[in-house]
Write a protein that holds these residues in place. Structure first.
Motif, PDB file in Angstrom:
ATOM      1  N   ARG A   2       0.810  -1.217   0.000  1.00 12.61           N
ATOM      2  CA  ARG A   2       0.000   0.000   0.000  1.00 12.61           C
ATOM      3  C   ARG A   2       0.850   1.276   0.000  1.00 12.61           C
ATOM      4  O   ARG A   2       0.543   2.218  -0.737  1.00 12.61           O
ATOM      5  CB  ARG A   2      -0.959  -0.008   1.184  1.00 12.61           C
ATOM      6  N   PRO A   3       1.903   1.345   0.854  1.00 14.12           N
ATOM      7  CA  PRO A   3       2.741   2.557   0.816  1.00 14.12           C
ATOM      8  C   PRO A   3       3.337   2.819  -0.562  1.00 14.12           C
ATOM      9  O   PRO A   3       3.401   3.966  -1.009  1.00 14.12           O
ATOM     10  CB  PRO A   3       3.833   2.261   1.850  1.00 14.12           C
ATOM     11  N   LEU A   4       3.779   1.765  -1.249  1.00 11.56           N
ATOM     12  CA  LEU A   4       4.373   1.929  -2.574  1.00 11.56           C
ATOM     13  C   LEU A   4       3.331   2.443  -3.569  1.00 11.56           C
ATOM     14  O   LEU A   4       3.605   3.349  -4.368  1.00 11.56           O
ATOM     15  CB  LEU A   4       4.956   0.603  -3.059  1.00 11.56           C
ATOM     16  N   LEU A   5       2.135   1.895  -3.515  1.00 13.34           N
ATOM     17  CA  LEU A   5       1.069   2.353  -4.404  1.00 13.34           C
ATOM     18  C   LEU A   5       0.697   3.809  -4.121  1.00 13.34           C
ATOM     19  O   LEU A   5       0.471   4.598  -5.035  1.00 13.34           O
ATOM     20  CB  LEU A   5      -0.161   1.457  -4.260  1.00 13.34           C
ATOM     21  N   GLY A   6       0.647   4.142  -2.838  1.00 14.80           N
ATOM     22  CA  GLY A   6       0.354   5.524  -2.467  1.00 14.80           C
ATOM     23  C   GLY A   6       1.403   6.479  -2.988  1.00 14.80           C
ATOM     24  O   GLY A   6       1.078   7.557  -3.507  1.00 14.80           O
ATOM     25  N   LEU A   7       2.673   6.093  -2.841  1.00 11.28           N
ATOM     26  CA  LEU A   7       3.770   6.936  -3.331  1.00 11.28           C
ATOM     27  C   LEU A   7       3.699   7.093  -4.848  1.00 11.28           C
ATOM     28  O   LEU A   7       3.904   8.192  -5.378  1.00 11.28           O
ATOM     29  CB  LEU A   7       5.107   6.323  -2.920  1.00 11.28           C
ATOM     30  N   LEU A   8       3.400   6.008  -5.553  1.00 10.28           N
ATOM     31  CA  LEU A   8       3.294   6.070  -7.009  1.00 10.28           C
ATOM     32  C   LEU A   8       2.154   6.985  -7.445  1.00 10.28           C
ATOM     33  O   LEU A   8       2.278   7.726  -8.431  1.00 10.28           O
ATOM     34  CB  LEU A   8       3.102   4.662  -7.578  1.00 10.28           C
ATOM     35  N   LEU A   9       1.039   6.952  -6.710  1.00 11.79           N
ATOM     36  CA  LEU A   9      -0.094   7.822  -7.033  1.00 11.79           C
ATOM     37  C   LEU A   9       0.272   9.295  -6.841  1.00 11.79           C
ATOM     38  O   LEU A   9      -0.055  10.149  -7.675  1.00 11.79           O
ATOM     39  CB  LEU A   9      -1.305   7.455  -6.176  1.00 11.79           C
ATOM     40  N   PHE A  11       3.312  10.551  -6.877  1.00  6.79           N
ATOM     41  CA  PHE A  11       4.311  10.876  -7.902  1.00  6.79           C
ATOM     42  C   PHE A  11       3.643  11.113  -9.256  1.00  6.79           C
ATOM     43  O   PHE A  11       3.966  12.073  -9.961  1.00  6.79           O
ATOM     44  CB  PHE A  11       5.336   9.743  -8.008  1.00  6.79           C
ATOM     45  N   ALA A  12       2.696  10.249  -9.617  1.00  2.00           N
ATOM     46  CA  ALA A  12       2.004  10.393 -10.891  1.00  2.00           C
ATOM     47  C   ALA A  12       1.205  11.692 -10.942  1.00  2.00           C
ATOM     48  O   ALA A  12       1.203  12.407 -11.954  1.00  2.00           O
ATOM     49  CB  ALA A  12       1.084   9.193 -11.131  1.00  2.00           C
ATOM     50  N   GLY A  13       0.535  12.027  -9.830  1.00  2.00           N
ATOM     51  CA  GLY A  13      -0.242  13.261  -9.785  1.00  2.00           C
ATOM     52  C   GLY A  13       0.629  14.497  -9.923  1.00  2.00           C
ATOM     53  O   GLY A  13       0.299  15.431 -10.679  1.00  2.00           O
TER      54      GLY A  13
END
Length: 264
Positions: A2-9, A11-13
Motif C-alpha cells: 500500500r505505501p508503494l502504491l500511495g507513493l506512485l499515485l 508521484f504520478a499526480g
C-alpha cells in the motif's frame, strides 16, 4: 504494498501537474503563436548547453509572464527535491540566470528546505520500509552516528549538509526513520546548503551576463568569482571546527561511507 502504491499515485499526480504547467504555457511573442503550440513546452536541462538554451528562453518569456515563470520554477524545484530526483544543481544555476544572484540564492535556499521537508514527509508516510529494505547498511551506519551525536544533533546535521560528498537525497529519505525532529531537519538544510547554493547561483548569474570573453575579466565578474572562492572555503573551515569541538566522528567520515553525490 500500500505505501508503494500511495507513493506512485502521489508521484504520478505531481508529474502530471508539472507536465501541464510546462506544456500549457500562456501565449506570448517569445514562445510563438498558437500555430507553434507544439513547440511551446519546457524541459529539465541535462547539460550546460541545454541549461543555457532554457535560460535564454525563460528570460525572454519572463518579460511577459513573470509570475508564471516564477510558479513554474518553484514547481519544478519542489518536484525534484520532494522526490529526491538528481539535478537540482542545474536549477540552482538557472535561478542565478533568471532571478539574479541574491534573489536566486534566497529562492534556492527556501525551496531546497521546503523540498527536502516534503521528501522527509513523503518518506515518513510512504517510504520507511522501502528505505530500510533497500539501504540497510547505510541506515544502520547513519543511525549509529545520529545516536552518538544526539546531544549535538543539529551541529551533526549541519556538518553532513556542509560536507561536499554527503548524499543529501539519502539524508532526506532516512531522516524520519532516524527520528530526527522535522524543525531541526528543516533549519539544518536551510543553513547547511547556503554555501553550495551560493556557488551554483553565482555561477548562473555570471554565465547569464557573459556576452564575450572580455566580460569574464570585468571588475564585477572578478568580484563574483572571488566571492565564490571564499564561500567555497567555508564548509571546510566549519567542518573542521564542528568535528573537533562538538561531534563524535571516529571514522574518516560517515559521509564517505554513505558514498554518493551532493546533488539533490
Amino acid at each position: 504494498m500500500r505505501p508503494l502504491l500511495g507513493l506512485l499515485l502521489v508521484f504520478a499526480g505531481c508529474t502530471f501537474a508539472l507536465y501541464l504547467l510546462s506544456t500549457r504555457l500562456p501565449r506570448g511573442s517569445t514562445l510563438g503563436t498558437a500555430k507553434e503550440a507544439g513547440d511551446r513546452s519546457l524541459w529539465f536541462p541535462s547539460d550546460l548547453a541545454e541549461l543555457r538554451k532554457l535560460s535564454e528562453v525563460l528570460r525572454e518569456y519572463r518579460k511577459e509572464h513573470q509570475a508564471y515563470v516564477f510558479l513554474l520554477f518553484c514547481s519544478a524545484y519542489l518536484y525534484k527535491q520532494g522526490f529526491a530526483i538528481p539535478g537540482s544543481s542545474f536549477l540552482n544555476v538557472l535561478a542565478g540566470a533568471l532571478f539574479g544572484p541574491w534573489l536566486g540564492l534566497l529562492l534556492c535556499c527556501v525551496l531546497t528546505s521546503v523540498g527536502a521537508t516534503c521528501c522527509y514527509l513523503l518518506s515518513s508516510v510512504f517510504g520507511k520500509q522501502l528505505v530500510v529494505s533497500y539501504f540497510p547498511d547505510r541506515v544502520a551506519l547513519l543511525q549509529r552516528k545520529v545516536e552518538e551525536n544526539r546531544n549535538s544533533l543539529f551541529f551533526f546535521l549541519l556538518f553532513l549538509r556542509l560536507f561536499p560528498m554527503t548524499p543529501n537525497w539519502f539524508l532526506n529519505l532516512s531522516a524520519p526513520i532516524l527520528n530526527i525532529p522535522i524543525v531541526q531537519f528543516f533549519f539544518s538544510v536551510l543553513i547547511g546548503l547556503i554555501p553550495y547554493n551560493f556557488i551554483c547561483v553565482q555561477t548562473g548569474s555570471i554565465l547569464s551576463t557573459l556576452t564575450s570573453l572580455d566580460a569574464l575579466f570585468s571588475g564585477e565578474t572578478a568580484f563574483k568569482l572571488l566571492a565564490i572562492a571564499l564561500v567555497a572555503l567555508v564548509p571546510g573551515t566549519l567542518i573542521k571546527n564542528f568535528s573537533q569541538k562538538d561531534l563524535h566522528l571516529n571514522e574518516t567520515s560517515s559521509a564517505h561511507h554513505l558514498n554518493s553525490r551532493k546533488d539533490t
